[in-house]
Write a protein that holds these residues in place. Structure first.
Motif, PDB file in Angstrom:
ATOM      1  N   UNK A 240       0.830  -1.217   0.000  1.00 17.94           N
ATOM      2  CA  UNK A 240       0.000   0.000   0.000  1.00 17.94           C
ATOM      3  C   UNK A 240       0.862   1.264   0.000  1.00 17.94           C
ATOM      4  N   UNK A 241       0.305   2.323  -0.582  1.00 13.67           N
ATOM      5  CA  UNK A 241       0.987   3.632  -0.624  1.00 13.67           C
ATOM      6  C   UNK A 241      -0.030   4.750  -0.443  1.00 13.67           C
ATOM      7  N   UNK A 242       0.248   5.682   0.465  1.00 14.68           N
ATOM      8  CA  UNK A 242      -0.599   6.882   0.531  1.00 14.68           C
ATOM      9  C   UNK A 242      -0.247   7.797  -0.645  1.00 14.68           C
ATOM     10  N   UNK A 248      -6.890  12.263   0.507  1.00 13.59           N
ATOM     11  CA  UNK A 248      -6.418  11.154   1.361  1.00 13.59           C
ATOM     12  C   UNK A 248      -6.494   9.816   0.633  1.00 13.59           C
ATOM     13  N   UNK A 249      -6.087   9.800  -0.610  1.00  7.34           N
ATOM     14  CA  UNK A 249      -6.139   8.564  -1.394  1.00  7.34           C
ATOM     15  C   UNK A 249      -5.006   7.608  -1.041  1.00  7.34           C
ATOM     16  N   UNK A 250      -5.307   6.313  -1.155  1.00  6.51           N
ATOM     17  CA  UNK A 250      -4.309   5.249  -1.010  1.00  6.51           C
ATOM     18  C   UNK A 250      -4.417   4.348  -2.236  1.00  6.51           C
ATOM     19  N   UNK A 251      -3.288   3.686  -2.550  1.00  4.88           N
ATOM     20  CA  UNK A 251      -3.341   2.748  -3.675  1.00  4.88           C
ATOM     21  C   UNK A 251      -2.621   1.460  -3.316  1.00  4.88           C
ATOM     22  N   UNK A 252      -2.923   0.411  -4.107  1.00  2.38           N
ATOM     23  CA  UNK A 252      -2.314  -0.902  -3.893  1.00  2.38           C
ATOM     24  C   UNK A 252      -1.485  -1.265  -5.115  1.00  2.38           C
ATOM     25  N   UNK A 253      -0.191  -1.519  -4.903  1.00  5.74           N
ATOM     26  CA  UNK A 253       0.681  -1.885  -6.029  1.00  5.74           C
ATOM     27  C   UNK A 253       0.451  -3.337  -6.443  1.00  5.74           C
ATOM     28  N   UNK A 255      -2.399  -5.039  -6.671  1.00  8.15           N
ATOM     29  CA  UNK A 255      -3.548  -5.154  -7.579  1.00  8.15           C
ATOM     30  C   UNK A 255      -3.648  -3.946  -8.517  1.00  8.15           C
ATOM     31  N   UNK A 256      -2.682  -3.035  -8.420  1.00  7.97           N
ATOM     32  CA  UNK A 256      -2.650  -1.838  -9.266  1.00  7.97           C
ATOM     33  C   UNK A 256      -3.993  -1.118  -9.298  1.00  7.97           C
ATOM     34  N   UNK A 257      -4.437  -0.721  -8.103  1.00  8.68           N
ATOM     35  CA  UNK A 257      -5.736  -0.031  -8.053  1.00  8.68           C
ATOM     36  C   UNK A 257      -5.803   0.886  -6.834  1.00  8.68           C
ATOM     37  N   UNK A 258      -6.701   1.863  -6.885  1.00  9.21           N
ATOM     38  CA  UNK A 258      -6.909   2.685  -5.693  1.00  9.21           C
ATOM     39  C   UNK A 258      -7.626   1.886  -4.622  1.00  9.21           C
ATOM     40  N   UNK A 259      -7.444   2.292  -3.387  1.00  7.23           N
ATOM     41  CA  UNK A 259      -8.062   1.570  -2.264  1.00  7.23           C
ATOM     42  C   UNK A 259      -9.087   2.459  -1.584  1.00  7.23           C
ATOM     43  N   UNK A 260     -10.313   1.991  -1.502  1.00  7.46           N
ATOM     44  CA  UNK A 260     -11.325   2.752  -0.763  1.00  7.46           C
ATOM     45  C   UNK A 260     -11.049   2.612   0.739  1.00  7.46           C
ATOM     46  N   UNK A 261     -11.672   3.478   1.502  1.00  5.50           N
ATOM     47  CA  UNK A 261     -11.492   3.432   2.954  1.00  5.50           C
ATOM     48  C   UNK A 261     -11.947   2.066   3.503  1.00  5.50           C
ATOM     49  N   UNK A 262     -13.084   1.585   3.023  1.00  8.82           N
ATOM     50  CA  UNK A 262     -13.600   0.292   3.510  1.00  8.82           C
ATOM     51  C   UNK A 262     -12.677  -0.857   3.114  1.00  8.82           C
ATOM     52  N   UNK A 263     -12.126  -0.810   1.912  1.00 11.59           N
ATOM     53  CA  UNK A 263     -11.184  -1.859   1.490  1.00 11.59           C
ATOM     54  C   UNK A 263      -9.957  -1.867   2.386  1.00 11.59           C
ATOM     55  N   UNK A 264      -9.472  -0.664   2.713  1.00 11.33           N
ATOM     56  CA  UNK A 264      -8.269  -0.583   3.553  1.00 11.33           C
ATOM     57  C   UNK A 264      -8.478  -1.271   4.898  1.00 11.33           C
ATOM     58  N   UNK A 266     -10.335  -3.855   5.683  1.00  9.18           N
ATOM     59  CA  UNK A 266     -10.430  -5.330   5.693  1.00  9.18           C
ATOM     60  C   UNK A 266      -9.219  -6.009   5.078  1.00  9.18           C
ATOM     61  N   UNK A 267      -8.398  -5.285   4.289  1.00  9.20           N
ATOM     62  CA  UNK A 267      -7.240  -5.877   3.607  1.00  9.20           C
ATOM     63  C   UNK A 267      -7.696  -6.978   2.631  1.00  9.20           C
ATOM     64  N   UNK A 268      -6.764  -7.774   2.125  1.00 10.71           N
ATOM     65  CA  UNK A 268      -7.144  -8.875   1.224  1.00 10.71           C
ATOM     66  C   UNK A 268      -6.213 -10.045   1.494  1.00 10.71           C
ATOM     67  N   UNK A 269      -6.437 -11.143   0.781  1.00  7.41           N
ATOM     68  CA  UNK A 269      -5.674 -12.365   1.050  1.00  7.41           C
ATOM     69  C   UNK A 269      -4.194 -12.224   0.679  1.00  7.41           C
ATOM     70  N   UNK A 270      -3.858 -11.194  -0.114  1.00  8.62           N
ATOM     71  CA  UNK A 270      -2.450 -11.015  -0.514  1.00  8.62           C
ATOM     72  C   UNK A 270      -1.675 -10.129   0.476  1.00  8.62           C
ATOM     73  N   UNK A 271      -2.307  -9.791   1.608  1.00  8.39           N
ATOM     74  CA  UNK A 271      -1.663  -8.909   2.593  1.00  8.39           C
ATOM     75  C   UNK A 271      -0.302  -9.465   3.030  1.00  8.39           C
ATOM     76  N   UNK A 272       0.686  -8.607   3.030  1.00  5.29           N
ATOM     77  CA  UNK A 272       2.017  -8.940   3.560  1.00  5.29           C
ATOM     78  C   UNK A 272       2.437  -7.811   4.481  1.00  5.29           C
ATOM     79  N   UNK A 273       2.780  -8.136   5.700  1.00  2.46           N
ATOM     80  CA  UNK A 273       3.173  -7.083   6.645  1.00  2.46           C
ATOM     81  C   UNK A 273       4.401  -6.319   6.157  1.00  2.46           C
ATOM     82  N   UNK A 274       4.414  -5.029   6.408  1.00  2.00           N
ATOM     83  CA  UNK A 274       5.648  -4.244   6.283  1.00  2.00           C
ATOM     84  C   UNK A 274       6.638  -4.900   7.251  1.00  2.00           C
TER      85      UNK A 274
END
Ligand code: SF4
Ligand code: SF4
Length: 309
Positions: A240-242, A248-253, A255-264, A266-274
């Motif tokens: 993720x990147x702010x 206050x937009x965020x994006x996901x590298x 899935x190459x897409x913007x992230x809505x507040x609600x998506x942020x 819950x995360x997704x199955x590809x989550x990897x901790x910093x």
């Protein structure tokens, strides 16, 4: 044997419980202007990245917050009673790509000290001890968080003065200070916030001793010093990147897409901790399987990403 504490009355317990039942816990979209001048960069970064569990407030604290709101209405009435024009309450403050955010208590003209100058309005209430410090040292020294909030508010609205009006909870003493916009201070603070927002790793600690202030009272103490696991959200994910443009937009590298507040949230199955949020040492990365291997503090091996997809 020390005397046993008296049990709390059922009525009081019920009132507090009602406040707690009605309370909502929510993630902040960004860094609050009221916290922006905190002394620890890492604390601000942890808040921005939702590292710690959502805070749950006791009914007494919730009631105290409500008392603060009631007092603000009263201070507006006090100003109007002496002929001051109060307007713009709850106008929004948006800075650094709207990742730094808040609302002001209002704006005023017609202050007895400077009738023609428009001022930002910042209300606070304080206990007796805090009030003594404010009266003795002034806002900047006694309450750095309030000072930062006033400066950011003036910057956002292009104002050169702020009326900082404080009421004492113990005896209703009022304290008023006209704060002057300090461009150098504010631009330095904004540059610092920009750096915190755009750094993908936790900044260094302000102190390595968790048992003294500011760490002692920090809500991120467990994550910072005790190896508590952070929450699984997009904000703790390596992908993720702010974004610096937008609201206050965020994006996901990944899935190459913007992230809505609600998506942020819950995360997704590809989550990897910093990696630096994991209480352990990174020992391997497998880009093909999208996994990162750690040796945890307890000596166990743990693979982040394994079995998630
Ligand atoms: S525990 Fe201390 S060092 Fe860690 S984030 Fe909080 S204030 Fe900063
Ligand atoms: S990979 Fe999933 S959890 Fe990570 S930022 Fe993208 S959507 Fe969020």
């Amino acid at each position: 044997m020390a005397p046993l504490p008296k049990p709390q009355a059922s009525t009081v317990r019920a009132i507090y419980a009602a406040y707690e039942a009605a309370a909502e816990s929510w993630d902040s979209l960004g860094i609050s202007v009221g916290e922006a001048n905190a002394e620890c960069d890492r604390q601000l970064w942890y808040s921005f990245r939702w590292a710690s569990p959502l805070e749950k407030h006791h009914g007494r604290q919730l009631r105290l917050f409500e008392t603060g709101n009631i007092e603000e209405d009263r201070l507006v009435d006090d100003l109007r009673r002496i002929g001051v024009d109060v307007y713009g309450q709850q106008d929004r403050i948006r800075l650094v790509g709207s990742h730094v955010r808040g609302k002001c208590d209002g704006k005023v003209t017609g202050l007895p000290e400077a009738p023609k100058t428009e001022h930002l309005l910042e209300f606070k209430s304080s206990n007796e001890k805090g009030m003594k410090e404010i009266i003795k040292h002034g806002c900047q020294k006694a309450k750095p968080l309030h000072f930062g909030q006033c400066q950011l508010g003036m910057h956002a609205f292009g104002l050169s003065r702020c009326l900082y009006l404080v009421s004492c909870k113990n005896d209703d003493t009022l304290y008023a200070e006209r704060i002057t916009y300090d461009a150098e201070f504010t631009l330095r603070l904004l540059a610092r916030l920009d750096r915190i927002i755009n750094t993908p790793e936790p900044p260094s600690r302000v102190s390595d001793n968790p048992d003294i202030p500011p760490c002692l009272f920090c809500k991120h103490r467990s994550a910072c010093h005790d190896g508590a696991w952070p929450r699984v959200t997009c904000r703790s994910c390596i992908h993720s990147t702010p974004e610096t443009c937008g609201d206050a937009h965020w994006s996901c590298a990944r899935w190459a897409k913007p992230l809505s507040f609600d998506e942020q949230k819950v995360a997704c199955e590809a989550h990897l901790f910093i990696p630096s949020l994991v209480p352990g040492e990174q020992v391997d990365v497998n880009e093909e399987s999208e996994t990162i291997t750690y040796r945890l503090r307890n000596g166990e091996t743990w693979v982040d990403g394994e079995g998630k997809s």
